[in-house]
Scaffold this active site. Structure first.
Site, PDB file in Angstrom:
ATOM      1  N   ARG A   1       0.834  -1.205   0.000  1.00 57.41           N
ATOM      2  CA  ARG A   1       0.000   0.000   0.000  1.00 57.41           C
ATOM      3  C   ARG A   1       0.868   1.254   0.000  1.00 57.41           C
ATOM      4  O   ARG A   1       0.515   2.271  -0.592  1.00 57.41           O
ATOM      5  CB  ARG A   1      -0.930  -0.008   1.219  1.00 57.41           C
TER       6      ARG A   1
ATOM      7  N   ASP B   1     -10.279  -4.631   7.905  1.00 58.16           N
ATOM      8  CA  ASP B   1      -9.329  -5.583   8.486  1.00 58.16           C
ATOM      9  C   ASP B   1     -10.003  -6.460   9.538  1.00 58.16           C
ATOM     10  O   ASP B   1      -9.713  -7.659   9.640  1.00 58.16           O
ATOM     11  CB  ASP B   1      -8.151  -4.834   9.113  1.00 58.16           C
TER      12      ASP B   1
ATOM     13  N   ARG C   1     -11.991  -9.171   7.899  1.00 58.28           N
ATOM     14  CA  ARG C   1     -11.096 -10.240   7.434  1.00 58.28           C
ATOM     15  C   ARG C   1     -10.607 -11.093   8.618  1.00 58.28           C
ATOM     16  O   ARG C   1     -10.444 -12.306   8.487  1.00 58.28           O
ATOM     17  CB  ARG C   1      -9.930  -9.623   6.664  1.00 58.28           C
TER      18      ARG C   1
ATOM     19  N   HIS D   1      -3.085   0.356   8.659  1.00 58.35           N
ATOM     20  CA  HIS D   1      -3.712  -0.450   7.601  1.00 58.35           C
ATOM     21  C   HIS D   1      -2.637  -0.850   6.593  1.00 58.35           C
ATOM     22  O   HIS D   1      -2.550  -0.334   5.486  1.00 58.35           O
ATOM     23  CB  HIS D   1      -4.821   0.357   6.929  1.00 58.35           C
TER      24      HIS D   1
END
Length: 308
Positions: free
Chosen positions: A88, A148, A151, A175
């Site tokens: 990211r 998150d 998940r 993140h």
């Protein structure tokens, strides 16, 4: 209730769809720089209205921010998505310029709006919106922890061989693949700690699988995921629009909470009509505290790459 979603790609369109289906907003505006793209997505979604039973009006616009005027909530999904093998953080060069321009234009037309940042690297982009707009910190929210955590719960349910509705858990921290802090110490199955059911090794594997959840999907799909991110954003938007006072982990500017200051990072917050109404302090294990400090250092390092 007017909601603007900037970026008509997979995540933005998914977000707009989930918001419309939940039927709590009067209008959703989708904006994109690609000629006709947002208009086409909006038309396609509006043709779902009678089929999915919603009355939310969805309109699309190509770069005309006047159409976003007086939005109560604005969601920024614009920027390039991850490709396989990318972190990211590697998106910062291009996405920082986009997010800076977008956030400035949104606030110009909706000075009282609440902004939800989705673009990656999300914690740093949320920090950038603070520096760019000067909005009060309770009106700038980074969406990462909600995704998150979803998940995390998926992986916990998988390991427990349990229905996901039986499982609760939360991820805080940055993140990023290395920055996430899954709170194993607080995770439960129907109020019973998951450590009663799973070994320490299995729980460690669950945490590691959670951290690379986005990278796993990017490798499989060839691009970033969109269903779960869109659903996560819609949950935050609904919590704000409907003043639900729900707790979500969100990236917010810290001023001493969790021993951290001067950065945006994921922590539990209560979301209501004002945006972030309260930062919730939860007890962390020694390992979780150490991981949170490491995560914050990683976020600060990425923030240092910004040209402010």
């Amino acid at each position: 209730m007017k909601v603007t979603v900037v970026g008509a790609g997979a995540v933005g369109a998914s977000c707009a769809e989930y918001i419309a289906i939940k039927n709590f907003a009067s209008e959703v505006v989708i904006l994109d720089i690609k000629e006709g793209y947002a208009e086409g997505k909006a038309m396609d979604l509006m043709q779902c209205a009678s089929l999915n039973g919603f009355d939310t009006k969805i309109t699309g616009s190509t770069s005309d921010y006047s159409k976003t005027a007086n939005s109560d909530i604005c969601v920024i999904t614009s920027g390039i998505p991850r490709k396989p093998g990318m972190t990211r953080e590697e998106l910062i060069g291009i996405n920082a310029g986009i997010v800076k321009s977008v956030s400035t234009s949104l606030v110009e037309h909706s000075p009282n709006t609440i902004i939800i940042v989705v673009s990656n690297p999300m914690d740093t982009m949320t920090y950038l919106v603070h520096k760019t707009t000067g909005l009060p910190k309770h009106r700038i929210i980074g969406m990462g922890g909600a995704l998150d955590s979803a998940r995390f719960k998926y992986r916990l349910a998988e390991a427990l061989e349990a229905p996901i509705s039986d499982v609760d858990g939360m991820v805080i921290g940055g993140h990023s693949d290395k920055g996430m802090v899954p709170l194993i110490s607080h995770a439960t199955r129907n109020s019973i700690k998951v450590s009663e059911f799973l070994s320490e090794d299995r729980l460690t594997q669950v945490a590691e699988d959670t951290k690379v959840g986005g990278a796993t999907l990017t490798k499989l799909l060839g691009t970033s995921a969109w269903y779960a991110p869109g659903a996560a954003v819609s949950g935050l938007v609904q919590a704000i629009a409907c003043d639900q006072k729900k707790i979500y982990p969100c990236s917010t500017m810290l001023d001493g909470e969790y021993g951290l200051s001067g950065l945006c990072i994921g922590v539990p917050v209560i979301l209501g009509r004002r945006g972030i109404e309260k930062i919730v302090n939860v007890s962390l294990s020694d390992a979780e505290k150490a991981h949170m400090v490491e995560s914050a250092e990683g976020v600060k390092k990425t923030n240092g790459l910004l040209e402010l």
